[in-house]
Design a protein around this motif. Structure first.
Motif, PDB file in Angstrom:
ATOM      1  N   THR A  41       0.846  -1.198   0.000  1.00  0.00           N
ATOM      2  CA  THR A  41       0.000   0.000   0.000  1.00  0.00           C
ATOM      3  C   THR A  41       0.878   1.243   0.000  1.00  0.00           C
ATOM      4  O   THR A  41       2.080   1.176   0.271  1.00  0.00           O
ATOM      5  CB  THR A  41      -0.927   0.033   1.238  1.00  0.00           C
ATOM      6  OG1 THR A  41      -0.130   0.147   2.426  1.00  0.00           O
ATOM      7  CG2 THR A  41      -1.815  -1.203   1.311  1.00  0.00           C
ATOM      8  N   TYR A  44      -2.090   7.591   1.725  1.00  0.00           N
ATOM      9  CA  TYR A  44      -3.180   8.299   1.063  1.00  0.00           C
ATOM     10  C   TYR A  44      -3.128   9.740   1.530  1.00  0.00           C
ATOM     11  O   TYR A  44      -3.291  10.029   2.714  1.00  0.00           O
ATOM     12  CB  TYR A  44      -4.527   7.681   1.417  1.00  0.00           C
ATOM     13  CG  TYR A  44      -5.691   8.390   0.771  1.00  0.00           C
ATOM     14  CD1 TYR A  44      -6.003   8.172  -0.564  1.00  0.00           C
ATOM     15  CD2 TYR A  44      -6.459   9.294   1.484  1.00  0.00           C
ATOM     16  CE1 TYR A  44      -7.052   8.818  -1.171  1.00  0.00           C
ATOM     17  CE2 TYR A  44      -7.517   9.956   0.878  1.00  0.00           C
ATOM     18  CZ  TYR A  44      -7.807   9.714  -0.437  1.00  0.00           C
ATOM     19  OH  TYR A  44      -8.846  10.374  -1.042  1.00  0.00           O
ATOM     20  N   THR A  51      -3.678   6.261   7.181  1.00  0.00           N
ATOM     21  CA  THR A  51      -4.522   6.098   6.004  1.00  0.00           C
ATOM     22  C   THR A  51      -3.663   5.640   4.834  1.00  0.00           C
ATOM     23  O   THR A  51      -2.709   6.311   4.452  1.00  0.00           O
ATOM     24  CB  THR A  51      -5.247   7.409   5.644  1.00  0.00           C
ATOM     25  OG1 THR A  51      -5.866   7.925   6.818  1.00  0.00           O
ATOM     26  CG2 THR A  51      -6.299   7.177   4.587  1.00  0.00           C
ATOM     27  N   ARG A  52      -4.012   4.465   4.293  1.00  0.00           N
ATOM     28  CA  ARG A  52      -3.225   3.859   3.227  1.00  0.00           C
ATOM     29  C   ARG A  52      -4.121   3.485   2.063  1.00  0.00           C
ATOM     30  O   ARG A  52      -5.331   3.304   2.218  1.00  0.00           O
ATOM     31  CB  ARG A  52      -2.510   2.595   3.732  1.00  0.00           C
ATOM     32  CG  ARG A  52      -1.665   2.767   4.966  1.00  0.00           C
ATOM     33  CD  ARG A  52      -0.353   3.415   4.714  1.00  0.00           C
ATOM     34  NE  ARG A  52       0.514   2.581   3.883  1.00  0.00           N
ATOM     35  CZ  ARG A  52       1.748   2.923   3.567  1.00  0.00           C
ATOM     36  NH1 ARG A  52       2.263   4.032   3.991  1.00  0.00           N
ATOM     37  NH2 ARG A  52       2.477   2.126   2.803  1.00  0.00           N
ATOM     38  N   LEU A  53      -3.538   3.348   0.876  1.00  0.00           N
ATOM     39  CA  LEU A  53      -4.270   3.022  -0.333  1.00  0.00           C
ATOM     40  C   LEU A  53      -3.620   1.831  -1.027  1.00  0.00           C
ATOM     41  O   LEU A  53      -2.416   1.824  -1.281  1.00  0.00           O
ATOM     42  CB  LEU A  53      -4.277   4.229  -1.269  1.00  0.00           C
ATOM     43  CG  LEU A  53      -5.179   4.192  -2.488  1.00  0.00           C
ATOM     44  CD1 LEU A  53      -6.647   4.083  -2.082  1.00  0.00           C
ATOM     45  CD2 LEU A  53      -4.964   5.434  -3.332  1.00  0.00           C
ATOM     46  N   MET A  62      -9.091   1.863   0.181  1.00  0.00           N
ATOM     47  CA  MET A  62      -8.573   2.741   1.211  1.00  0.00           C
ATOM     48  C   MET A  62      -8.696   2.043   2.563  1.00  0.00           C
ATOM     49  O   MET A  62      -9.737   1.469   2.879  1.00  0.00           O
ATOM     50  CB  MET A  62      -9.336   4.063   1.240  1.00  0.00           C
ATOM     51  CG  MET A  62      -8.685   5.103   2.108  1.00  0.00           C
ATOM     52  SD  MET A  62      -9.595   6.662   2.198  1.00  0.00           S
ATOM     53  CE  MET A  62     -10.003   6.962   0.505  1.00  0.00           C
TER      54      MET A  62
END
Length: 80
Positions: A41, A44, A51-53, A62
């Motif tokens: 990931t 984000y 917060t990761r994407l 997300m």
């Protein structure tokens, strides 16, 4: 050690509504994310460490990532 995955009821409906081939592809991508969340990931927005994407050819997922609890919480699944 693998992270656990939390999926709320809304995101579970999105996941369950996918055609079988896409559902399997998402399942595999999420499995890989639980095995190596930092490697699979990207941050984000501003890198807040939470917060990761997850980006694949067909999905954007997300997450909220809790390193202390080793837990990924899906907050949005987008099919491209």
């Amino acid at each position: 050690m693998a992270y656990s995955l939390h999926v709320d009821s809304v995101q579970q409906v999105v996941w369950d509504s996918l055609p079988p081939s896409l559902g399997e592809e998402l399942s595999l991508a999420l499995f890989q994310a639980t095995e190596d969340p930092h490697g699979t990931t990207v941050p984000y927005g501003a890198d807040d460490g939470v917060t990761r994407l997850l980006i694949t050819q067909r999905f954007l997922v997300m997450f909220l990532m809790n390193d202390q609890a080793q837990r990924l919480t899906i907050i949005q699944i987008t099919v491209l």
